[in-house]
Write a protein that holds these residues in place. Structure first.
Motif, short mmCIF file in Angstrom:
data_model
loop_
_atom_site.label_atom_id
_atom_site.label_comp_id
_atom_site.label_asym_id
_atom_site.label_seq_id
_atom_site.Cartn_x
_atom_site.Cartn_y
_atom_site.Cartn_z
N VAL A 223 0.83 -1.22 0.00
CA VAL A 223 0.00 0.00 0.00
C VAL A 223 0.86 1.26 0.00
O VAL A 223 0.72 2.11 -0.89
CB VAL A 223 -1.04 -0.02 1.14
N PRO A 224 1.78 1.45 0.94
CA PRO A 224 2.60 2.68 0.87
C PRO A 224 3.56 2.67 -0.33
O PRO A 224 3.88 3.74 -0.87
CB PRO A 224 3.36 2.70 2.19
N LEU A 225 3.98 1.47 -0.77
CA LEU A 225 4.85 1.40 -1.94
C LEU A 225 4.15 1.89 -3.20
O LEU A 225 4.81 2.30 -4.16
CB LEU A 225 5.36 -0.02 -2.14
N ALA A 226 2.82 1.88 -3.21
CA ALA A 226 2.08 2.39 -4.37
C ALA A 226 2.40 3.86 -4.61
O ALA A 226 2.35 4.32 -5.75
CB ALA A 226 0.57 2.20 -4.17
N PHE A 227 2.75 4.58 -3.55
CA PHE A 227 3.08 6.00 -3.69
C PHE A 227 4.53 6.22 -4.09
O PHE A 227 4.92 7.33 -4.44
CB PHE A 227 2.72 6.74 -2.40
#
Length: 189
Positions: free
Chosen positions: A157-161
């Motif tokens: 999820v944070p890696l999507a950013f």
């Protein structure tokens, strides 16, 4: 209550979810395969979503075959799982509208996390309904694969950013892990 009605209800809801997902796919404007090119990302999102919904459906089916009884807690846990699965068409449409960008890819991961948690809640509810000596309890075992999947989703999820494609790759890897049939429940039958 026996499990057959819950299984049939879930089958119907999953069939509707898959139908809605495919209806989100636009018809190509041309008559050759190159006319699919503008929608290739959406087709990929559909394929990944279809596989995920299919994995949940197959594992749900096996788990319910192992269970003997269903109570109110199981019904609500099952509805909670179906709620999160029903959001797959929404996130597919969002990806289709804006492409592989951080917000919809992160939202896809959040839905995967919440569906995984809902599945774990359903496992616990079935064990509570059947007892700690039940076939479901025996089949669940260590939960290593579930916890690894959940951890990868949380990381994605944070890696999507950072890069949405890294997250998509993680989601695909987790799906591939689950394509290897989970025989825990089959062994209990």
């Amino acid at each position: 209550m026996k499990t057959d009605r819950l299984n049939a209800f879930t089958d119907g809801v999953v069939a509707i979810i898959i139908t809605i997902m495919v209806l989100e796919l636009p018809v190509p404007r041309g008559s050759d395969f190159t006319s699919l090119r503008p929608d290739i990302v959406l087709l990929g999102a559909y394929a990944l979503s279809f596989v995920n919904v299919g994995i949940y459906w197959a594992n749900h089916h096996h788990m319910l075959q192992s269970a003997k009884r269903v109570d109110g807690g199981v019904l609500w846990a099952n509805l909670f799982l179906l709620f999160w699965l029903s959001l797959f068409p929404f996130v597919i449409r969002w990806i289709g509208e804006v492409g592989v960008t951080a917000p919809p890819v992160a939202a896809f991961g959040i839905i995967l996390i919440l569906a995984a948690l809902a599945y774990l809640l359903l496992e616990r509810a079935l064990i509570r309904a059947d007892g700690e000596q039940s076939k479901v309890a025996a089949a669940v075992g260590s939960k290593l694969k579930e916890l690894l999947s959940l951890g990868l989703y949380v990381a994605a999820v944070p890696l999507a950013f950072v890069s949405p494609w890294i997250s998509v790759a993680i989601y695909a890897i987790v799906s591939m892990m689950w394509l290897i049939p989970d025989r825990r429940f089959e062994r209990q039958l």
